[in-house]
Each structure stands twice: as structure tokens, then as C-alpha cells.
Write an enzyme that holds these catalytic residues in place. Structure first.
Site, PDB file in Angstrom:
ATOM      1  N   CYS A  65     -34.729  -8.176  15.419  1.00  0.00           N
ATOM      2  CA  CYS A  65     -34.796  -6.945  16.223  1.00  0.00           C
ATOM      3  C   CYS A  65     -36.160  -6.256  16.100  1.00  0.00           C
ATOM      4  O   CYS A  65     -37.138  -6.764  16.605  1.00  0.00           O
ATOM      5  CB  CYS A  65     -33.635  -6.022  15.848  1.00  0.00           C
ATOM      6  SG  CYS A  65     -33.355  -4.748  17.094  1.00  0.00           S
ATOM      7  N   HIS A  87     -28.928  -9.447  16.521  1.00  0.00           N
ATOM      8  CA  HIS A  87     -28.637  -9.350  15.081  1.00  0.00           C
ATOM      9  C   HIS A  87     -27.749 -10.515  14.628  1.00  0.00           C
ATOM     10  O   HIS A  87     -26.540 -10.484  14.858  1.00  0.00           O
ATOM     11  CB  HIS A  87     -27.938  -8.021  14.778  1.00  0.00           C
ATOM     12  CG  HIS A  87     -28.847  -6.852  14.906  1.00  0.00           C
ATOM     13  ND1 HIS A  87     -29.583  -6.350  13.860  1.00  0.00           N
ATOM     14  CD2 HIS A  87     -29.182  -6.100  15.987  1.00  0.00           C
ATOM     15  CE1 HIS A  87     -30.320  -5.342  14.269  1.00  0.00           C
ATOM     16  NE2 HIS A  87     -30.089  -5.164  15.556  1.00  0.00           N
ATOM     17  N   GLU A 128     -26.876 -11.076  11.652  1.00  0.00           N
ATOM     18  CA  GLU A 128     -26.115 -10.667  10.471  1.00  0.00           C
ATOM     19  C   GLU A 128     -24.782  -9.998  10.801  1.00  0.00           C
ATOM     20  O   GLU A 128     -23.917  -9.906   9.949  1.00  0.00           O
ATOM     21  CB  GLU A 128     -26.966  -9.740   9.581  1.00  0.00           C
ATOM     22  CG  GLU A 128     -27.264  -8.349  10.140  1.00  0.00           C
ATOM     23  CD  GLU A 128     -28.472  -8.290  11.077  1.00  0.00           C
ATOM     24  OE1 GLU A 128     -28.822  -9.334  11.654  1.00  0.00           O
ATOM     25  OE2 GLU A 128     -29.039  -7.200  11.264  1.00  0.00           O
ATOM     26  N   SER A 144     -13.967   3.960 -17.084  1.00  0.00           N
ATOM     27  CA  SER A 144     -13.277   4.956 -16.262  1.00  0.00           C
ATOM     28  C   SER A 144     -11.961   4.429 -15.723  1.00  0.00           C
ATOM     29  O   SER A 144     -11.212   5.164 -15.099  1.00  0.00           O
ATOM     30  CB  SER A 144     -14.174   5.315 -15.081  1.00  0.00           C
ATOM     31  OG  SER A 144     -14.265   4.197 -14.218  1.00  0.00           O
ATOM     32  N   GLY A 145     -11.696   3.134 -15.946  1.00  0.00           N
ATOM     33  CA  GLY A 145     -10.513   2.543 -15.326  1.00  0.00           C
ATOM     34  C   GLY A 145     -10.851   1.919 -13.985  1.00  0.00           C
ATOM     35  O   GLY A 145     -10.054   1.216 -13.399  1.00  0.00           O
ATOM     36  N   GLY A 146     -12.052   2.184 -13.463  1.00  0.00           N
ATOM     37  CA  GLY A 146     -12.462   1.648 -12.169  1.00  0.00           C
ATOM     38  C   GLY A 146     -13.045   0.248 -12.284  1.00  0.00           C
ATOM     39  O   GLY A 146     -13.226  -0.281 -13.378  1.00  0.00           O
ATOM     40  N   VAL A 147     -13.339  -0.335 -11.121  1.00  0.00           N
ATOM     41  CA  VAL A 147     -13.794  -1.729 -11.070  1.00  0.00           C
ATOM     42  C   VAL A 147     -15.149  -1.908 -11.757  1.00  0.00           C
ATOM     43  O   VAL A 147     -15.330  -2.798 -12.590  1.00  0.00           O
ATOM     44  CB  VAL A 147     -13.934  -2.187  -9.595  1.00  0.00           C
ATOM     45  CG1 VAL A 147     -14.337  -3.634  -9.514  1.00  0.00           C
ATOM     46  CG2 VAL A 147     -12.642  -1.963  -8.852  1.00  0.00           C
ATOM     47  N   ASP A 148     -16.117  -1.038 -11.412  1.00  0.00           N
ATOM     48  CA  ASP A 148     -17.491  -1.283 -11.865  1.00  0.00           C
ATOM     49  C   ASP A 148     -17.630  -1.204 -13.383  1.00  0.00           C
ATOM     50  O   ASP A 148     -18.202  -2.105 -14.010  1.00  0.00           O
ATOM     51  CB  ASP A 148     -18.463  -0.286 -11.213  1.00  0.00           C
ATOM     52  CG  ASP A 148     -18.404  -0.350  -9.701  1.00  0.00           C
ATOM     53  OD1 ASP A 148     -17.900  -1.357  -9.185  1.00  0.00           O
ATOM     54  OD2 ASP A 148     -18.846   0.599  -9.042  1.00  0.00           O
ATOM     55  N   SER A 149     -17.113  -0.132 -13.971  1.00  0.00           N
ATOM     56  CA  SER A 149     -17.293  -0.009 -15.426  1.00  0.00           C
ATOM     57  C   SER A 149     -16.495  -1.099 -16.146  1.00  0.00           C
ATOM     58  O   SER A 149     -16.928  -1.615 -17.183  1.00  0.00           O
ATOM     59  CB  SER A 149     -16.907   1.386 -15.923  1.00  0.00           C
ATOM     60  OG  SER A 149     -15.537   1.639 -15.753  1.00  0.00           O
TER      61      SER A 149
END
Ligand code: XMP
Length: 509
Positions: free
Chosen positions: A79, A166, A168, A220-225
Site C-alpha cells: 500500500c 493488503h 495481510e 495475577s492469575g492472568g495469562v501473561d504473568s
């Protein structure tokens, strides 16, 4: 042989999508702003130039020294990138009479082009441009057109491929094939970037960087940590000290449930209950911003107190992921309200003189989940909806006291369990309940009631920046509303939030 792809960002909304599509082909890619080109160009085997909200005809539009880059590797310009190549190399770009937004069909002019190998003639591509390439530079070969636009794909010299559409976006039917042709058949890259290879490389790097030092990490109980903890655990074992603070504002039973999951993962985890401190400090507070600040401060104080019990800690690990990194180095500034996963610990590294380590800072969320799956983390953690750091504290639009917390925990539990039972939970980005500062009149049996009202919220989103409410089935809402009113004492009315973000936000506070 270099096996990475460099993506130069001119500010397009699709740049992250380019990186993800490349990585979906198991080839590693990194995004850099156009004005911060990395020095180690020899570690990249291909270059992709992104689109942009700018027009190449603007005087202040982003420019780079293309010739300097062309010598290093094959280039795919998308583009704005394609228009930039056209203009800078001696062709011309003009404002178009016919704007092209959305679908168009590709007429392949050169069926032998490697870029379009196995791409069907007349297949759909996705356009988003109002400028058009009027004249191609010398030494260019036209590869494709659409019914409305002539110069839609061209090759400049031997190795610079330019696309007006595009590849993508998912609406370009053969977009993945085109990217694959470029990366594998033109750049000769190998498809070796997998969760397993990422883990191997990350573990080796973490081992040699951290050696025998101690690291602390706030869970924290979350995915990332959780995934950050698992990969550090694999690298340094018991030298990783995880601290999971109960702020008393978690979901019903969440502290114990998640703590048990962490213990099953064999993490060196310390679960500490600071609920009373949070409640004491929050007493009588209703203003949302003051609540947030108090919750943030008490979290840091409690995390610091616990960390100090562990002697000789040198590092603080954080679950920062790639979109956070990209935002902070973005050429165009990026959206201002990015969600930061655990910036609750902001300020701690300097205060405690800790070095920061971020094992996931190169991964997108879906890659974090894949890596987590490889590391054997339970689906109940990997599939969790995002949950704000201040927890139920910003979903009680009133004073935070035990009565209000208990009511909201019960309501939230009925809603979330219902979503899980009906197979809806995994289809939704985030859901929860909000306790409103409103009482209304109702009738139960023959009695007049005057009780609280709760709102249910469920949204679809990809990154939390924009969101739309979920069209939950009426009979599901009917059933949940009945259960809440019958089971949760003190609530006599349930409403469903049908606001999108923007203009509303996901949380009510
Ligand atoms: P909003 O309400 O801004 O939320 O639309 C977007 C996403 O961010 C989460 N959120 C937070 N997360 N600390 C966090 O860790 C916070 O203070 C916070 N505020 C909102 C929210 O749950 C949603 O996923």
C-alpha cells in the site's frame, strides 16, 4: 543464514497483523518504526514496508532511504510502501478519481511471477487507498491490475515487490499464499519459528542472563504473568519466587483456585492475603480514580513487603507482551490508553534497585497462549478472560465494603459459570458483572422490595481498545437473571449493557 523478517512501520493499522501473519508461517518477524531502523540489518533475510495513514504526496509524510535498504534483502512493499517505492524511484502517485476501499478482484498480468505462484486469477484482494500509482518507475514489471486500477502489483528490478492491496488482511483470499511465496520462494527463509523453538531459545537466554540470581514475579492469575512464570520456572527453577497477592477484590474463590493451579505447575509461589489492608484503605471511597490509586499503592506496598522477605533478589520479572513494546516505540505515538498487563508494579524496580526481565516481550497474545500450552499450563488459566488489576473494586460503583463485594462475587459467579456451562465463555473476550449505585422497587411474593440493581457486560474484542457487546441469547439472559434474583439476597433487578467501546468503555469505572 539470517532467518528474521524486518517490518518497517509507517503507522498503518494493519502493521501488527503483518507481523502475526509472518509468524503464523513459522517465520520470526519484528516491527520497527520507519525512523528507527535497526543497525544489524544483516540479521534479517527480508523486509516488508507497511501501509500508512499518510499520503506520499504530503510533504511531511514518512520517508526512508530506500536504496540503502534495497541492497540488503528482498522487499515486499504494501500500500503506502508500494506508493513510496513508485514515487521515490521515479514513477508517480496521484490522487485517484476512483477510491478503492474494500474488495476488488485481481487480474494477473504475469502468470509466471513467483509472488503469485498458485494464486488464482480474479481472486479477491482487500484495498484501502485513495492515491493511485499512475506511472511505474523504470525497470519495473507490471504483475497485476484490478478492473478499476492499473498498477496494483509490480516488481522493481529483481527483488522489490510492490502491492497496492493488503495481503495481510484475512479478506485477501490468497494473502497468506502471497506472503508465503515472498518469504519462502523469494527470501528463501525457513519455517522454523515455533512455540517449541521459542521456548528453547528463551530458556537458554534466561539461564545465561540470570545465572544463579533470584527473581521475583507478581502473579495475577492472568495469562501473561502465568506464562512468564512458567518459562522462568523452566529456566531457573526455585530461584524464581512468585508472589500472588489477594487484594480481596478477586472473583469468588479465585484466590484459592488459582493458587492451587500454580502449585500444580510446581511454581515456587507465595500466596498472601492483604484483603484487610485494601479494605481499610478503601473505606468510604467512591471516586473511581481515587479507588484505582489506592488499590495500586496498596498493591505495591504489599508486594514490596513480601519481596523484602526474600533475601538478595536481583531481578523483577514482568509479563509484558509485544503489543505493549510496540506501542511504547511506535513511530506515530500509538493509542494512548494501552492496556498494560502488570504495570501495577510500576516504580518498584527503581525503588528496590531491581533489574527488569520480560521473557514474553517478543510475543503476541495468541503466541503467549501457544507457548503456555506447550509448557503444560492448564486451559483454565490460558483461556481466562482479561480481568482488571483493581478487580471488582472498579465494578462496585459505590463504597467497597464486604456486603457489596459478596453480592457482586455471587452475581459474577452465576453469570460466568452460566457462560461456561452454555459453551459461551470461550467465544467471548471479556465478561463480568457490575454493581450499580441504584436501588429500585420490586415485588417478591406479596412483599414490596427496595433493593440493588446489577448490570451484566459481555464484549467481543481483539485487544480491548475497541469492543462491541455480545448478542447473548435471550433465553440465556432470562435464565441468568432468574438465578441472580432468586439466589442473591439484596438484588431485585438485572440489566444487560448494550454499549460498544467507543463511546463507552469496557469497565464502568
Ligand atoms: P476499558 O474499561 O478502558 O478497559 O475499556 C479496557 C481493558 O483494560 C482492562 N482494564 C484494566 N486493567 N488495570 C488493569 O490491569 C486497570 O486499571 C484497568 N482498567 C481497565 C479492562 O478490564 C479491559 O480488559
Amino acid at each position: 543464514m539470517p532467518n528474521n523478517v524486518l517490518i518497517l512501520d509507517f503507522g498503518s493499522q494493519y502493521t501488527q497483523l503483518i507481523a502475526r501473519r509472518v509468524r503464523e508461517l513459522n517465520i520470526y518477524s519484528e516491527i520497527y518504526p520507519y525512523n528507527k531502523i535497526p543497525k544489524n540489518l544483516d540479521s534479517f533475510g527480508g523486509l516488508i514496508l507497511s501501509g500508512s495513514p499518510f499520503s506520499v504526496r504530503d510533504h511531511n509524510s514518512p520517508r526512508i532511504d530506500l536504496l540503502k535498504l534495497f541492497n540488503n534483502f528482498p522487499v515486499l512493499a504494501v500500500c503506502y510502501g508500494a506508493q513510496l517505492v513508485a514515487q521515490e524511484m521515479g514513477g508517480s502517485v496521484v490522487s485517484s478519481n476512483i477510491r478503492e476501499y474494500g474488495r476488488a478482484n485481481l487480474n494477473l498480468n504475469n502468470k509466471k511471477s513467483i509472488l503469485f505462484k498458485d494464486v488464482k486469477n480474479k481472486s479477491q484482494v482487500w484495498m484501502s487507498h485513495s492515491d493511485t500509482i499512475k506511472k511505474l518507475p523504470n525497470k519495473s514489471t507490471l504483475l497485476a491490475s484490478t478492473d478499476d486500477v492499473e498498477n496494483v502489483a509490480f516488481k522493481y528490478y529483481e527483488n522489490v515487490y510492490c502491492l497496492q492491496f493488503h495481503p495481510e488482511v484475512y479478506h485477501t483470499t490468497f494473502g497468506e499464499k502471497i506472503l508465503e511465496n515472498f518469504l519462502i520462494n523469494i527470501c528463501n527463509l525457513k519455517q522454523i519459528w515455533t512455540p517449541a523453538s521459542f521456548i528453547d531459545e528463551a530458556v537458554n537466554k534466561l539461564k545465561s542472563e540470570i545465572k544463579n540470581d533470584k527473581v521475583i514475579l507478581g502473579l495475577s492469575g492472568g495469562v501473561d504473568s502465568s506464562v512468564a512464570a512458567a518459562i522462568l520456572n523452566k529456566s531457573i527453577g526455585k530461584n524464581l519466587y512468585c508472589v500472588f497477592v489477594n487484594n480481596g477484590l478477586l472473583r469468588k474463590n479465585e484466590f484459592n483456585d488459582v493458587l492451587n493451579q500454580y502449585k500444580k505447575m510446581d511454581l515456587n509461589v507465595i500466596g498472601v492475603d492483604y484483603s484487610e489492608d485494601f479494605y481499610k484503605n478503601l473505606k468510604g471511597i467512591i471516586d473511581p480514580e481515587i479507588k484505582r490509586k489506592i488499590i495500586g499503592r496498596v498493591f505495591i506496598e504489599s508486594f514490596e513487603k513480601e519481596s523484602k522477605k526474600i533475601k538478595n533478589v536481583k531481578w523483577l520479572a514482568q509479563g509484558t507482551i509485544y503489543p505493549d513494546v510496540i506501542e511504547s516505540i511506535s513511530a506515530t505515538g500509538g493509542p494512548s490508553s494501552t492496556i498494560k498487563s502488570h504495570h501495577n508494579v510500576g516504580g518498584l524496580p527503581e525503588k528496590m534497585k531491581l533489574k527488569v526481565i520480560e521473557p514474553l516481550k517478543l510475543l503476541f497474545k495468541d503466541e503467549v497462549r501457544k507457548v503456555g500450552g506447550f509448557l503444560g499450563i492448564d486451559k483454565s488459566i490460558l483461556g481466562r478472560h482479561p480481568f482488571p488489576g483493581p478487580g471488582l473494586g472498579i465494578r462496585i460503583l459505590d463504597e467497597i465494603n464486604l456486603e457489596n463485594i459478596n453480592i457482586l462475587q455471587e452475581v459474577d459467579d452465576i453469570f460466568i459459570s452460566g457462560l461456561k456451562e452454555e459453551g459461551l465463555y470461550d467465544k467471548i473476550w471479556q465478561a463480568g458483572a457490575i454493581l450499580l449505585p441504584v436501588k429500585s422497587v420490586g415485588v417478591m411474593g406479596d412483599e414490596r422490595t427496595y433493593e440493588k440493581c446489577v448490570a451484566l457486560r459481555a464484549v467481543e474484542s481483539t485487544d480491548g481498545m475497541t469492543a462491541d457487546w455480545v448478542n447473548l441469547p435471550y433465553n440465556f439472559l432470562q435464565d441468568i437473571s432468574n438465578k441472580i434474583i432468586n439466589r442473591v439476597k439484596g438484588v431485585n433487578r438485572v440489566v444487560y449493557d448494550i454499549s460498544s467501546k467507543p463511546p463507552a468503555t469496557i469497565e464502568w469505572e
